[in-house]
Design a protein around this motif. Structure first.
Motif, PDB file in Angstrom:
ATOM      1  N   ARG A   4       0.817  -1.352   0.140  1.00 45.08           N
ATOM      2  CA  ARG A   4       0.064   0.118  -0.022  1.00 45.08           C
ATOM      3  C   ARG A   4       0.954   1.253   0.128  1.00 45.08           C
ATOM      4  O   ARG A   4       0.503   2.243  -0.770  1.00 45.08           O
ATOM      5  N   LEU A   8       1.234   4.066  -2.699  1.00 46.58           N
ATOM      6  CA  LEU A   8       1.296   5.603  -2.706  1.00 46.58           C
ATOM      7  C   LEU A   8       2.442   6.420  -3.081  1.00 46.58           C
ATOM      8  O   LEU A   8       2.353   7.456  -3.513  1.00 46.58           O
ATOM      9  N   GLU A  11       2.342   6.740  -6.745  1.00 48.93           N
ATOM     10  CA  GLU A  11       1.223   7.550  -7.201  1.00 48.93           C
ATOM     11  C   GLU A  11       1.564   9.071  -6.857  1.00 48.93           C
ATOM     12  O   GLU A  11       1.637  10.011  -7.784  1.00 48.93           O
ATOM     13  N   GLU A 101      -0.809   3.417   7.876  1.00 46.88           N
ATOM     14  CA  GLU A 101      -0.948   3.594   6.364  1.00 46.88           C
ATOM     15  C   GLU A 101      -2.168   4.372   5.834  1.00 46.88           C
ATOM     16  O   GLU A 101      -2.027   5.049   4.911  1.00 46.88           O
ATOM     17  N   THR A 102      -3.123   4.222   6.605  1.00 49.33           N
ATOM     18  CA  THR A 102      -4.377   5.093   6.307  1.00 49.33           C
ATOM     19  C   THR A 102      -3.821   6.676   6.491  1.00 49.33           C
ATOM     20  O   THR A 102      -4.400   7.510   5.632  1.00 49.33           O
ATOM     21  N   SER A 105      -1.800   7.581   3.408  1.00 47.79           N
ATOM     22  CA  SER A 105      -2.414   7.749   2.510  1.00 47.79           C
ATOM     23  C   SER A 105      -3.197   9.028   2.444  1.00 47.79           C
ATOM     24  O   SER A 105      -3.173   9.939   1.418  1.00 47.79           O
ATOM     25  N   GLU A 109      -2.817  12.311  -0.388  1.00 46.79           N
ATOM     26  CA  GLU A 109      -4.028  13.184  -0.856  1.00 46.79           C
ATOM     27  C   GLU A 109      -3.795  14.596  -0.297  1.00 46.79           C
ATOM     28  O   GLU A 109      -4.239  15.306  -1.278  1.00 46.79           O
TER      29      GLU A 109
END
Length: 144
Positions: A4, A8, A11, A101-102, A105, A109
């Motif tokens: 994950r 990220l 990205e 990890e959340t 993320s 963003e």
């Protein structure tokens, strides 16, 4: 590194590369004639404003997730858990990793949204400078 987080990072790298390309395009448009660059810049401004508008809900959610994670870390909720056995410890560590990890993320963003805001600010600055230059040097402006 988890899959994950690796995704990220990829990205964000892509988004940063896109930001770099857009900034280079802005610089090259500054060399174009005022009339042409004004239209191009206004078109870019519209696209960036639309992108910011389209992503506003996701950005607000990411901001809430990031704030919740920080608040939880500050409160020390995990420190109050009583670990009865190794299974509890593993569960707690897995949970903390998922939450981190959340948070990562959400931070990615928010970074992407900040990059769009920065591009928007640059576009506004370039357009304002073009208008100021046109007012200061009307002889260099295209006939209108």
């Amino acid at each position: 590194m988890s899959e994950r987080i690796s995704r990220l990072c990829d990205e964000l790298r892509i988004k940063l590369h896109g930001l770099d390309r857009r900034l280079e395009a802005l610089k090259s448009n500054g060399v174009a004639t005022f009339d042409h660059s004004q239209d191009v810049l206004e078109g870019q401004l519209d696209r960036v404003e639309q992108r910011i508008y389209d992503h506003r809900v996701a950005v607000e959610a990411a901001n809430a997730r990031a704030k919740a994670w920080v608040a939880e870390k500050k409160s020390g909720l995990h420190a109050t858990h009583v670990l009865r056995n190794e299974k509890d410890k593993i569960y707690l560590l897995e949970s903390e990793a998922d939450e981190a990890e959340t948070y990562a993320s959400a931070a990615f963003e928010l970074a992407a949204a900040a990059a769009d805001e920065a591009i928007l600010a640059v576009l506004h600055a370039v357009l304002a400078r073009n208008k100021a230059d046109q007012a200061a040097f009307p002889e260099m402006s295209p006939p209108g």
